[in-house]
Design a protein around this motif. Structure first.
Motif, PDB file in Angstrom:
ATOM      1  N   PRO A 277       0.828  -1.214   0.000  1.00  0.00           N
ATOM      2  CA  PRO A 277       0.000   0.000   0.000  1.00  0.00           C
ATOM      3  C   PRO A 277       0.865   1.269   0.000  1.00  0.00           C
ATOM      4  O   PRO A 277       1.854   1.356   0.728  1.00  0.00           O
ATOM      5  N   ALA A 278       0.473   2.226  -0.835  1.00  0.00           N
ATOM      6  CA  ALA A 278       1.176   3.508  -0.910  1.00  0.00           C
ATOM      7  C   ALA A 278       0.170   4.644  -0.964  1.00  0.00           C
ATOM      8  O   ALA A 278       0.401   5.669  -1.605  1.00  0.00           O
ATOM      9  N   SER A 279      -0.947   4.464  -0.282  1.00  0.00           N
ATOM     10  CA  SER A 279      -2.023   5.458  -0.309  1.00  0.00           C
ATOM     11  C   SER A 279      -1.713   6.593   0.669  1.00  0.00           C
ATOM     12  O   SER A 279      -0.787   6.497   1.475  1.00  0.00           O
ATOM     13  N   PRO A 280      -2.477   7.689   0.622  1.00  0.00           N
ATOM     14  CA  PRO A 280      -2.232   8.799   1.552  1.00  0.00           C
ATOM     15  C   PRO A 280      -2.365   8.365   3.008  1.00  0.00           C
ATOM     16  O   PRO A 280      -3.109   7.438   3.342  1.00  0.00           O
ATOM     17  N   ALA A 281      -1.634   9.041   3.867  1.00  0.00           N
ATOM     18  CA  ALA A 281      -1.671   8.758   5.297  1.00  0.00           C
ATOM     19  C   ALA A 281      -3.029   9.136   5.894  1.00  0.00           C
ATOM     20  O   ALA A 281      -3.856   9.790   5.246  1.00  0.00           O
ATOM     21  N   LEU A 282      -3.257   8.726   7.139  1.00  0.00           N
ATOM     22  CA  LEU A 282      -4.557   8.872   7.793  1.00  0.00           C
ATOM     23  C   LEU A 282      -4.646  10.166   8.611  1.00  0.00           C
ATOM     24  O   LEU A 282      -3.666  10.903   8.760  1.00  0.00           O
ATOM     25  N   ASP A 283      -5.831  10.414   9.185  1.00  0.00           N
ATOM     26  CA  ASP A 283      -6.020  11.573  10.066  1.00  0.00           C
ATOM     27  C   ASP A 283      -5.091  11.511  11.265  1.00  0.00           C
ATOM     28  O   ASP A 283      -4.602  12.545  11.738  1.00  0.00           O
ATOM     29  N   ALA A 284      -4.839  10.301  11.773  1.00  0.00           N
ATOM     30  CA  ALA A 284      -3.919  10.173  12.902  1.00  0.00           C
ATOM     31  C   ALA A 284      -2.524  10.650  12.516  1.00  0.00           C
ATOM     32  O   ALA A 284      -1.803  11.251  13.327  1.00  0.00           O
ATOM     33  N   ASP A 285      -2.136  10.378  11.265  1.00  0.00           N
ATOM     34  CA  ASP A 285      -0.847  10.874  10.784  1.00  0.00           C
ATOM     35  C   ASP A 285      -0.859  12.389  10.666  1.00  0.00           C
ATOM     36  O   ASP A 285       0.116  13.059  11.030  1.00  0.00           O
ATOM     37  N   ALA A 286      -1.955  12.940  10.142  1.00  0.00           N
ATOM     38  CA  ALA A 286      -2.049  14.391   9.993  1.00  0.00           C
ATOM     39  C   ALA A 286      -1.925  15.075  11.345  1.00  0.00           C
ATOM     40  O   ALA A 286      -1.230  16.096  11.485  1.00  0.00           O
ATOM     41  N   ALA A 287      -2.570  14.523  12.363  1.00  0.00           N
ATOM     42  CA  ALA A 287      -2.494  15.106  13.701  1.00  0.00           C
ATOM     43  C   ALA A 287      -1.075  15.049  14.241  1.00  0.00           C
ATOM     44  O   ALA A 287      -0.560  16.019  14.824  1.00  0.00           O
ATOM     45  N   ALA A 288      -0.396  13.916  14.048  1.00  0.00           N
ATOM     46  CA  ALA A 288       0.977  13.781  14.532  1.00  0.00           C
ATOM     47  C   ALA A 288       1.919  14.724  13.792  1.00  0.00           C
ATOM     48  O   ALA A 288       2.810  15.343  14.398  1.00  0.00           O
ATOM     49  N   LEU A 289       1.732  14.855  12.475  1.00  0.00           N
ATOM     50  CA  LEU A 289       2.576  15.761  11.700  1.00  0.00           C
ATOM     51  C   LEU A 289       2.346  17.212  12.107  1.00  0.00           C
ATOM     52  O   LEU A 289       3.295  18.014  12.159  1.00  0.00           O
ATOM     53  N   ALA A 290       1.102  17.560  12.399  1.00  0.00           N
ATOM     54  CA  ALA A 290       0.799  18.928  12.823  1.00  0.00           C
ATOM     55  C   ALA A 290       1.480  19.229  14.156  1.00  0.00           C
ATOM     56  O   ALA A 290       2.064  20.312  14.346  1.00  0.00           O
ATOM     57  N   GLU A 291       1.403  18.311  15.103  1.00  0.00           N
ATOM     58  CA  GLU A 291       2.062  18.510  16.392  1.00  0.00           C
ATOM     59  C   GLU A 291       3.573  18.654  16.203  1.00  0.00           C
ATOM     60  O   GLU A 291       4.221  19.500  16.840  1.00  0.00           O
ATOM     61  N   ARG A 292       4.127  17.841  15.320  1.00  0.00           N
ATOM     62  CA  ARG A 292       5.567  17.898  15.082  1.00  0.00           C
ATOM     63  C   ARG A 292       5.968  19.233  14.437  1.00  0.00           C
ATOM     64  O   ARG A 292       6.989  19.846  14.808  1.00  0.00           O
ATOM     65  N   ALA A 293       5.175  19.696  13.472  1.00  0.00           N
ATOM     66  CA  ALA A 293       5.480  20.973  12.816  1.00  0.00           C
ATOM     67  C   ALA A 293       5.344  22.136  13.796  1.00  0.00           C
ATOM     68  O   ALA A 293       6.139  23.089  13.765  1.00  0.00           O
ATOM     69  N   LEU A 294       4.346  22.080  14.667  1.00  0.00           N
ATOM     70  CA  LEU A 294       4.185  23.115  15.678  1.00  0.00           C
ATOM     71  C   LEU A 294       5.402  23.144  16.605  1.00  0.00           C
ATOM     72  O   LEU A 294       5.943  24.230  16.920  1.00  0.00           O
ATOM     73  N   ASP A 295       5.849  21.975  17.048  1.00  0.00           N
ATOM     74  CA  ASP A 295       7.023  21.933  17.915  1.00  0.00           C
ATOM     75  C   ASP A 295       8.249  22.507  17.217  1.00  0.00           C
ATOM     76  O   ASP A 295       9.059  23.222  17.830  1.00  0.00           O
ATOM     77  N   LEU A 398       3.833  -0.889  -5.812  1.00  0.00           N
ATOM     78  CA  LEU A 398       3.262   0.073  -4.883  1.00  0.00           C
ATOM     79  C   LEU A 398       1.834   0.356  -5.322  1.00  0.00           C
ATOM     80  O   LEU A 398       1.592   0.720  -6.470  1.00  0.00           O
ATOM     81  N   ASP A 399       0.889   0.177  -4.399  1.00  0.00           N
ATOM     82  CA  ASP A 399      -0.532   0.293  -4.705  1.00  0.00           C
ATOM     83  C   ASP A 399      -1.114   1.523  -4.023  1.00  0.00           C
ATOM     84  O   ASP A 399      -1.318   1.533  -2.809  1.00  0.00           O
ATOM     85  N   GLY A 400      -1.386   2.552  -4.806  1.00  0.00           N
ATOM     86  CA  GLY A 400      -1.932   3.781  -4.252  1.00  0.00           C
ATOM     87  C   GLY A 400      -3.398   3.726  -3.915  1.00  0.00           C
ATOM     88  O   GLY A 400      -3.941   4.693  -3.358  1.00  0.00           O
ATOM     89  N   ASN A 401      -4.070   2.618  -4.242  1.00  0.00           N
ATOM     90  CA  ASN A 401      -5.503   2.492  -3.957  1.00  0.00           C
ATOM     91  C   ASN A 401      -5.793   1.662  -2.710  1.00  0.00           C
ATOM     92  O   ASN A 401      -6.944   1.553  -2.313  1.00  0.00           O
ATOM     93  N   ASP A 402      -4.768   1.051  -2.137  1.00  0.00           N
ATOM     94  CA  ASP A 402      -4.969   0.195  -0.961  1.00  0.00           C
ATOM     95  C   ASP A 402      -4.709   1.046   0.285  1.00  0.00           C
ATOM     96  O   ASP A 402      -3.574   1.440   0.556  1.00  0.00           O
ATOM     97  N   PRO A 403      -5.728   1.352   1.079  1.00  0.00           N
ATOM     98  CA  PRO A 403      -5.558   2.312   2.177  1.00  0.00           C
ATOM     99  C   PRO A 403      -4.888   1.708   3.409  1.00  0.00           C
ATOM    100  O   PRO A 403      -4.913   0.497   3.639  1.00  0.00           O
ATOM    101  N   PHE A 404      -4.283   2.581   4.197  1.00  0.00           N
ATOM    102  CA  PHE A 404      -3.836   2.215   5.536  1.00  0.00           C
ATOM    103  C   PHE A 404      -5.054   2.135   6.454  1.00  0.00           C
ATOM    104  O   PHE A 404      -6.130   2.639   6.133  1.00  0.00           O
TER     105      PHE A 404
END
Length: 418
Positions: A277-295, A398-404
């Motif tokens: 799977p090579a699909s976009p990351a999840l909301d949990a990833d977005a939240a973690a990335l946002a916290e990391r960017a803020l830090d 790599l499969d961009g249609n198979d979600p995490f």
């Protein structure tokens, strides 16, 4: 081995439950030695359509101690061939020719048999004709008081399936996929198929029993293919899963070793393909990335003494001051803190939490960043699999249609074989 032991246990139980052996015959017979030269054994199975017929030709050898007395068995030592001398057959063991269901212990070995001869069976039960391939079979049959415990060790070389059939009795499984799992790098399949039953049952048919056992075996393969790859994952029920920390593309602990083992298994089975799977990351990833960017924004331009420190490691007063400064640059107006209670440190912690919660949405990654994270994870997994030099990269997709998927506090990637 466990399946064979269970089959033999059932056979012994059935044997104990059957009637005692027959009384002495009125006319006892004993043939000390019977020599066979240039004989023929014919076998026909009219249960399937079309009928299956086969012959063992040029049979030669001996039967010693042939008798019709109860509990007497003959020694069998025969050889022949199926088509010609290049497909030899040996038949050895002990049995009662007058009542094979009473006591039989026979070993039959067939070598270099062309598989298309079995098309009546494969077309009926597998749903495909066999285009080509060779068979070597080592068959072990034990019968006691009609209770059968048999094992079939089958070696198939270069099996290729032909056209599909319209059989209503086919096992309904992806046999081509199962074949790809079973074939090693030399195109050889090795199977152990135990079978048990009662040979004096009017419904007993050995051929369907063997194909049923094969169907059950293949069913386990296609439902848990990773466990079937040479036993490499026998101690891992979840070998097809890679669980990432939210917001991270780093392989979790132990994953590199497991993926290297998967690469080795793929190298041994060149017909298999792996989808990652090579699909976009999840909301949990977005939240973690946002916290990391803020830090990162909060630590930018900090003191030299704070180099290498995490924002969470700063004293609460410094956290508060950095958040107030960043808030002033990025947000309209001042933060509206509610009426506060507690001591000074508790009030500062509450203000820190509030300002973080208001600032973090502004650091949420866009869709491109989430796609990039998903692709980075897939590339990390692919690199670990391809660390095995024998795997052709063209077999790893790599499969961009198979979600995490979310899995507890982790983000799960599920690998797929085909």
């Amino acid at each position: 081995a466990r399946a064979r032991a269970e089959a033999e246990r059932q056979a012994r139980a059935l044997a104990r439950a059957r009637k005692p052996p027959a009384a002495e015959p009125d006319l006892p017979i004993l043939i000390r030695r019977l020599t066979i030269a240039d004989g023929t054994f014919a076998f026909s199975d009219f249960v399937i359509e079309p009928d299956f017929r086969a012959e063992i030709k040029a049979v030669r050898g001996t039967l010693a101690g042939v008798s019709n007395r109860p509990r007497q068995v003959a020694e069998v030592d025969l050889a022949g061939h199926v088509v010609d001398r290049f497909s030899p057959v040996t038949i050895r063991g002990r049995m009662n020719p007058f009542d094979y269901a009473e006591a039989t212990d026979m070993q039959l070995v067939f070598r270099n048999i062309d598989l298309p001869v079995f098309n009546p069976y494969s077309g009926t039960y597998a749903g495909y004709a066999i285009a080509r391939g060779k068979l070597t079979a080592e068959l072990d049959y034990r019968v006691a008081n009609a209770a059968l415990a048999a094992n079939h060790r089958v070696i198939i070389d270069s099996l290729e399936w032909g056209e599909a059939t319209e059989s209503q009795q086919k096992v309904g499984l992806p046999v081509r996929f199962a074949t790809a799992i079973l074939k090693d790098r030399n195109g050889v399949i090795t199977l152990e198929l135990p079978v048990s039953g009662t040979v004096d049952d009017p419904e007993f048919r050995l051929g369907p029993l063997v194909w049923k056992a094969l169907g059950q075996f293949m069913g386990k393969l296609v439902t848990a293919p990773f466990r079937a790859l040479g036993g490499l994952f026998a101690d891992r029920e979840d070998a097809q899963f890679v669980d990432f920390a939210p917001g991270s593309a780093a392989l979790p602990e132990g994953a590199a070793e497991t993926l290297a083992a998967l690469g080795k298994a793929l190298a041994e089975r060149p017909a298999l393909r792996l989808d990652i799977p090579a699909s976009p990351a999840l909301d949990a990833d977005a939240a973690a990335l946002a916290e990391r960017a803020l830090d990162a924004a909060l630590m930018a331009g900090g003191r030299r003494a704070e180099a290498g420190m995490a924002f969470a490691d700063l004293p609460v007063e410094r956290q508060h001051d950095r958040l107030r400064a960043l808030y002033a640059r990025r947000m309209p107006g001042k933060p509206a803190f509610p009426e506060e209670e507690g001591d000074r440190e508790a009030r500062r912690k509450a203000r820190v939490a509030q300002m973080r919660s208001e600032l973090v949405p502004g650091f949420r990654p866009d869709a491109a960043a989430l796609r990039a994270l998903g692709e980075a994870r897939a590339q990390a997994v692919r690199a670990a699999v391809l660390a095995e030099p024998g795997v052709d990269p063209a077999r790893v997709f790599l499969d961009g249609n198979d979600p995490f998927r979310a899995q507890g506090d982790r983000v799960r990637m599920e690998l797929r074989l085909r």
